[in-house]
Every structure is written in C-alpha cells, then in structure tokens.
Design an enzyme around this catalytic site. Structure first.
Site, mmCIF file in Angstrom:
data_model
loop_
_atom_site.group_PDB
_atom_site.id
_atom_site.type_symbol
_atom_site.label_atom_id
_atom_site.label_comp_id
_atom_site.label_asym_id
_atom_site.label_seq_id
_atom_site.Cartn_x
_atom_site.Cartn_y
_atom_site.Cartn_z
ATOM 1 N N GLU A 1 114.062 18.913 15.371
ATOM 2 C CA GLU A 1 114.240 19.301 16.773
ATOM 3 C C GLU A 1 115.725 19.566 17.022
ATOM 4 O O GLU A 1 116.566 18.767 16.638
ATOM 5 C CB GLU A 1 113.717 18.186 17.686
ATOM 6 C CG GLU A 1 114.109 18.272 19.147
ATOM 7 C CD GLU A 1 113.693 19.569 19.844
ATOM 8 O OE1 GLU A 1 112.526 19.979 19.734
ATOM 9 O OE2 GLU A 1 114.570 20.177 20.502
ATOM 10 N N GLY B 1 99.387 20.105 33.840
ATOM 11 C CA GLY B 1 98.022 19.595 33.816
ATOM 12 C C GLY B 1 97.373 19.993 32.504
ATOM 13 O O GLY B 1 97.710 21.037 31.940
ATOM 14 N N ARG C 1 105.795 16.169 33.044
ATOM 15 C CA ARG C 1 105.972 16.567 31.643
ATOM 16 C C ARG C 1 106.748 15.520 30.862
ATOM 17 O O ARG C 1 106.414 15.181 29.729
ATOM 18 C CB ARG C 1 106.770 17.883 31.562
ATOM 19 C CG ARG C 1 105.988 19.082 31.912
ATOM 20 C CD ARG C 1 106.895 20.278 32.063
ATOM 21 N NE ARG C 1 106.076 21.422 32.364
ATOM 22 C CZ ARG C 1 105.675 22.317 31.465
ATOM 23 N NH1 ARG C 1 106.078 22.235 30.223
ATOM 24 N NH2 ARG C 1 104.906 23.315 31.804
ATOM 25 N N ARG D 1 110.161 25.527 40.818
ATOM 26 C CA ARG D 1 109.405 24.294 40.521
ATOM 27 C C ARG D 1 110.145 23.134 41.150
ATOM 28 O O ARG D 1 111.362 23.019 40.996
ATOM 29 C CB ARG D 1 109.346 24.055 39.007
ATOM 30 C CG ARG D 1 109.009 25.299 38.241
ATOM 31 C CD ARG D 1 109.472 25.221 36.795
ATOM 32 N NE ARG D 1 108.437 24.694 35.932
ATOM 33 C CZ ARG D 1 108.517 24.686 34.610
ATOM 34 N NH1 ARG D 1 109.586 25.148 33.986
ATOM 35 N NH2 ARG D 1 107.546 24.198 33.886
ATOM 36 N N ASP E 1 103.752 28.193 21.912
ATOM 37 C CA ASP E 1 104.393 29.366 22.518
ATOM 38 C C ASP E 1 105.100 30.237 21.487
ATOM 39 O O ASP E 1 105.291 31.437 21.727
ATOM 40 C CB ASP E 1 105.415 28.915 23.576
ATOM 41 C CG ASP E 1 104.758 28.583 24.907
ATOM 42 O OD1 ASP E 1 103.521 28.463 24.955
ATOM 43 O OD2 ASP E 1 105.500 28.448 25.909
HETATM 44 C C1 LIG Z 1 105.826 26.820 35.365
HETATM 45 C C2 LIG Z 1 104.949 26.525 34.182
HETATM 46 C C3 LIG Z 1 103.811 25.753 34.361
HETATM 47 C C4 LIG Z 1 102.962 25.499 33.271
HETATM 48 N N1 LIG Z 1 101.869 24.723 33.479
HETATM 49 C C5 LIG Z 1 101.053 24.446 32.439
HETATM 50 C C6 LIG Z 1 99.914 23.601 32.616
HETATM 51 O O1 LIG Z 1 99.638 23.102 33.712
HETATM 52 N N2 LIG Z 1 99.130 23.343 31.528
HETATM 53 C C7 LIG Z 1 99.405 23.860 30.284
HETATM 54 O O2 LIG Z 1 98.668 23.587 29.328
HETATM 55 N N3 LIG Z 1 100.481 24.670 30.102
HETATM 56 C C8 LIG Z 1 101.310 24.961 31.126
HETATM 57 N N4 LIG Z 1 102.406 25.740 30.933
HETATM 58 C C9 LIG Z 1 102.698 26.261 29.585
HETATM 59 C C10 LIG Z 1 103.355 25.191 28.724
HETATM 60 O O3 LIG Z 1 104.457 24.643 29.413
HETATM 61 C C11 LIG Z 1 103.828 25.784 27.409
HETATM 62 O O4 LIG Z 1 102.790 26.528 26.830
HETATM 63 C C12 LIG Z 1 104.255 24.665 26.462
HETATM 64 O O5 LIG Z 1 105.313 23.918 26.992
HETATM 65 C C13 LIG Z 1 104.672 25.251 25.123
HETATM 66 O O6 LIG Z 1 104.849 24.184 24.227
HETATM 67 P P1 LIG Z 1 105.520 24.461 22.809
HETATM 68 O O7 LIG Z 1 105.559 23.146 22.120
HETATM 69 O O8 LIG Z 1 104.871 25.598 22.132
HETATM 70 O O9 LIG Z 1 106.993 24.952 23.149
HETATM 71 P P2 LIG Z 1 108.158 24.162 23.899
HETATM 72 O O10 LIG Z 1 107.621 23.181 24.849
HETATM 73 O O11 LIG Z 1 109.076 25.211 24.418
HETATM 74 O O12 LIG Z 1 108.882 23.343 22.756
HETATM 75 C C14 LIG Z 1 109.677 23.976 21.786
HETATM 76 C C15 LIG Z 1 110.588 22.932 21.162
HETATM 77 O O13 LIG Z 1 111.291 23.550 20.069
HETATM 78 C C16 LIG Z 1 112.666 23.231 20.148
HETATM 79 N N5 LIG Z 1 113.396 24.335 19.508
HETATM 80 C C17 LIG Z 1 113.590 25.584 19.994
HETATM 81 N N6 LIG Z 1 114.274 26.327 19.120
HETATM 82 C C18 LIG Z 1 114.518 25.542 18.042
HETATM 83 C C19 LIG Z 1 115.184 25.754 16.799
HETATM 84 N N7 LIG Z 1 115.744 26.948 16.489
HETATM 85 N N8 LIG Z 1 115.241 24.727 15.917
HETATM 86 C C20 LIG Z 1 114.685 23.515 16.222
HETATM 87 N N9 LIG Z 1 114.052 23.257 17.384
HETATM 88 C C21 LIG Z 1 113.959 24.265 18.281
HETATM 89 C C22 LIG Z 1 112.936 23.103 21.635
HETATM 90 O O14 LIG Z 1 114.090 22.338 21.904
HETATM 91 C C23 LIG Z 1 111.646 22.423 22.117
HETATM 92 O O15 LIG Z 1 111.716 21.024 22.028
HETATM 93 C C24 LIG Z 1 103.261 26.033 31.998
HETATM 94 C C25 LIG Z 1 104.406 26.807 31.814
HETATM 95 C C26 LIG Z 1 105.255 27.054 32.888
HETATM 96 C C27 LIG Z 1 106.481 27.898 32.668
#
Ligand SMILES: Cc1cc2nc3c(=O)[nH]c(=O)nc-3n(C[C@H](O)[C@H](O)[C@H](O)COP(=O)(O)OP(=O)(O)OC[C@H]3O[C@@H](n4cnc5c(N)ncnc54)[C@H](O)[C@@H]3O)c2cc1C
Length: 428
Positions: free
Chosen positions: A45, A58, A117, A200, A316
C-alpha cells in the site's frame, strides 16, 4: 450464508506468493480471503497506514454474500458497525416539487446497510496479519507480465523491488498497474470525467432531525430532480446523517489529474434553490467549506481484459464506476471472492497455471462488471431526469431501475466461483 469452496487439501506450494497492490476495499478483502485459505501474500500500500475518508458507504446483498464466501469474519465485522436501516427499502422521492415517494424497492431484511468507510476499513484491517502488509510501497513498474516462467518483478517508487508469482492490481481508479498493462496512449489507461460531480458530508444527527424530522433522517432517501439528486442515510449508530449531493455539469473538470477541487456549501445551496424545502433544508445542513469530488469512470473506454500474463486487475482498477447504483465497492469484493479460491487452487496445484487461473477469472468477471459500469451511467440519467426514454415519468423510472438493482443484488457468487474453478481445472 457463504459456501465453502474447497480446492482440496494438497499442500500449498512453498514458492507461491501473491502480491496485492493497494489496500482499499478490493485489496483488503482479497488479502483476508487468501489468508483464510493459507495462501501466502503480501499487501503493498502506498499510504503510510490504512486510510479511508470519513464519508459513508453501503454494501448490497451480493457484496455481503461475497464477503461471507471470502471469510465469514469479513461480513461479521461489517455487520458489527453497520447502521440499522430505518426501513429495508431504497426510497426515491420527487425532491424537486412534492417530496412525495416516486418509487421504493425492497433491499432484503437488513440489506444494504450503511456505515462510515473508515469504520469498516478499520474493522477489516484488524483481520489481516500485519506481517503480510507493507506500507509506503507505491508500485512504479513491473517486469513483462507475459514472460514465461519467471516471477513478476515489481519496482516501487522508493527504489526497492520485490517478486511474486502473481500480481493483482487493486490500486483503484487511477491504477498504475492498469497503466502498466496497456500501451501508454491507450484511452483505458486513465479514467474519464462523467460530467457529474458530488459533495459528500456527515451531518450531526440532531441537526438533521431538527431540519427534516426523525423519519426522514432515520432511513435512506434519494431525492431526485432536474440534473441533480441528493442521497441521505444514517450511519455511525444513528449519530450522523451521510449526505451525498450529485450535480450534472457539462463544463470540463478543471484538472483531470485530480479528483477533488475546493468547493463550498453555497454552490450546493444554489444548485438546489427552488427545490422542495426538504431538499433545501438538507443543503443548508452542509458545512461552509467542502471539497467537490469529480465522478470519473471507465464507461467510455473500458480495458479490453482484466488480465495479462501473471498480472490481474480487480476493483476500480479494473472497472471503475460511478456511485449511482452503490455497486463499485461490492464488485471489488466479488472480484476478490473469485480470485481467492482460484489462487488457492494454483497454490495447491504446485504453483503453475497462473495465467490460466487469471483467464478463468477474467472470463467470469468481465461482462458482469462492465454491464454495471454502463448501467450506473444510465441510473444517474434516470435520477437527473435526463434519460430520453424515462425523463421524469415516475412509472417508467420504477420499471427501468428495478431490473438493474435486481441483477446486481441477486448475482450468485457461488456459481461464478464454481465456473471459474471448473474452467481453470479443465485447462490444467
Ligand atoms: C461518492 C461515492 C459513493 C460510493 N458509494 C458506494 C456504495 O455505497 N457502495 C459501494 O459498494 N460502492 C460505492 N462507491 C464505490 C466505491 O467507493 C469504490 O468502488 C471502491 O472504493 C473501490 O475500491 P478499490 O479497493 O478498488 O479502490 P480504492 O478504494 O481506491 O483503493 C485503492 C488503494 O490502492 C492504493 N494505491 C493506489 N495507487 C497505488 C500504487 N501505485 N501503489 C500502491 N498502492 C496504491 C490506494 O492508496 C488505495 O488504498 C462509491 C464511490 C463514490 C465516489
């Protein structure tokens, strides 16, 4: 709720190691799922510690089933801090004129509960063996993921390097791992602005109750209208109201390298001026200074595949989507729930066949996740009354939105896992 998916009892190959890049929702769930299966991994991370913004999130019923399949403790930890629903429904109101109910959809008993979160990440972080985590490690480059036989070499921005049998990029919407899998000029290397941005905020519950009453503040509502909507739901043991205001805006986002820009309450108040008093009172509850968040996604330029050689993408990083169906986080958990048993099968099968396992992962996850990225775009058009078919016709709204939510929520993760394992095993 979960169903154990066994990959047999053969010993785990001692040389097999998974690298997970990014400790967000997808990465941490994958880490816990691998740990539960005794598959060695390291979670890298870039931040100095686990961190999440304070806003609410949620989790849908399909997300809960995927959590349980990864490790029942993931679901139990979420449920410990999840806020009870006032009512087990999504409720959409006409926020513009009447504040009357347009449509409601049952989310299942205690389904789609919200939380902070930061609270859920903190709970999940406690489940990961700290010796498997390396903070302050930002991935910079990878060796060719398709070169046969060798482990993948990762280089980090601090000049250090490490190797792994397989690398899973869970590094979010601006994924570096995704960039490394694609030609530098590929449009899918970067997310794109959706012409929507949001505000937000967490509002103290006493102020919310004073403004809109106990009933409105105590359960989830979505207030719809022309080119904007507001979502509210209680979190933190009913101590705060999570508020998300989303605005359509055709102007380009000023700096596409950044997600946030300084904003203010007055912008929200202006955007909802003339709406029903329930909505204007909610806008009035917001803090004076607040960032606005651009909503980016990968709907226009999807990656053609989530895998290349011994490198895969999840969450994502693979399929960034807007927030409008509340599905993005859950999709990352589903990805992890498919990857964990597949990687266990590889580890128990001597460590070979990573590429085939990732191929099976891509096969079962690609269409499901891509569909939801597209539906999410459509959903926001329904919410903003800009969809050419649905407009502000509330009956059409209910008919259009229901099948999308049902398809998301009713997904059978066990079927996908079994299918992926069968495909992988047939290819070995
Ligand atoms: C306003 C809003 C509301 C939402 N509401 C919901 C909801 O109610 N329910 C739901 O299911 N989803 C919701 N989502 C979507 C959800 O937030 C995302 O899909 C989710 O957070 C993505 O998770 P992730 O682990 O893929 O990425 P992230 O949460 O972005 O995590 C990525 C991680 O990788 C790390 N990272 C980045 N680059 C590097 C690198 N080069 N090297 C090492 N580490 C790195 C970052 O620091 C981070 O810790 C919402 C999104 C938004 C914007």
């Amino acid at each position: 709720m979960g169903k154990a998916t066994s990959s047999g009892t053969a010993p785990i190959s001692p040389d097999f190691r998974v690298a997970i890049i990014g400790a967000g929702i997808a990465g941490i769930n994958l880490a816990i799922g691998l740990q539960a299966r005794n598959v060695p991994f390291t979670l890298y991370e870039r931040a100095p510690e686990f961190r999440e913004i304070g806003a609410g999130i949620g989790f849908s019923p399909n997300s809960e089933r995927a959590m349980a399949l990864l490790d029942p403790e993931i679901l139990a930890s979420f449920k410990r801090i999840a806020n009870p629903n006032g009512e087990d429904y999504f409720q959409w109101n006409d926020g513009h004129v009447t504040d009357e109910l347009i449509f409601k959809l049952f989310v299942g008993k205690d389904g789609f509960q919200g939380c902070r979160r930061s609270d859920v990440l903190e709970e999940w972080a406690k489940l990961v063996d700290p010796s498997s985590i390396q903070f302050n490690k930002q991935i910079d480059t990878l060796s060719d993921p398709a070169s046969a036989g060798d482990p993948v070499e990762m280089r980090f921005t601090d000049g250090t390097s490490a190797t792994a049998s397989v690398v899973i990029g869970c590094d979010g919407i601006r994924s570096r791992v995704r960039q490394l899998l694609l030609p530098a000029d590929a449009p899918a290397a970067h997310p794109h602005y959706t012409a929507k941005y949001c505000f937000r905020a967490l509002v103290p519950m006493a102020a919310a109750v004073a403004a809109v009453g106990t009933y409105k503040a105590g359960t989830r509502f979505m207030f719809l209208g022309p080119r904007a909507h507001i979502i509210t739901y209680p979190i933190g043991g009913n101590t705060v109201l999570n508020v998300l205001a989303v605005l359509s805006d055709d102007a380009p986002w000023p700096d596409t390298a950044k997600h946030t820009a300084p904003g203010s309450k007055s912008e929200v108040v202006r955007a909802f001026a003339g709406w029903h008093p329930t909505v204007t009172k909610i806008a009035d509850l917001l803090p004076d200074e607040m960032d606005k968040w651009a909503i980016f996604d990968m709907a226009e330029h999807p990656v053609p595949t989530y895998v290349r050689g011994r490198v895969g993408l999840a969450g994502d990083a693979a399929h960034a989507t807007g927030p409008h169906l509340g599905a993005g986080g859950g999709l990352g958990i589903e990805d992890a729930a498919v990857l964990a048993p597949l990687l266990e099968a590889v580890a128990r099968g001597g460590g070979g066949g990573v590429e085939r396992a990732l191929g099976a992962y891509n096969e079962v996850r690609y269409q499901r996740t891509q569909d939801i990225v597209q539906w999410t775009r459509q959903a926001c058009d329904y919410f903003h009354w800009t969809d050419p078919e649905v407009g502000s016709d509330f009956e059409k709204f209910g008919k259009a939105i229901t099948p999308k939510f049902h398809a998301i929520w009713e997904y059978d993760i066990n079927v996908s896992v079994e299918k992926a394992l069968a495909q992988y095993k047939a290819s070995v």
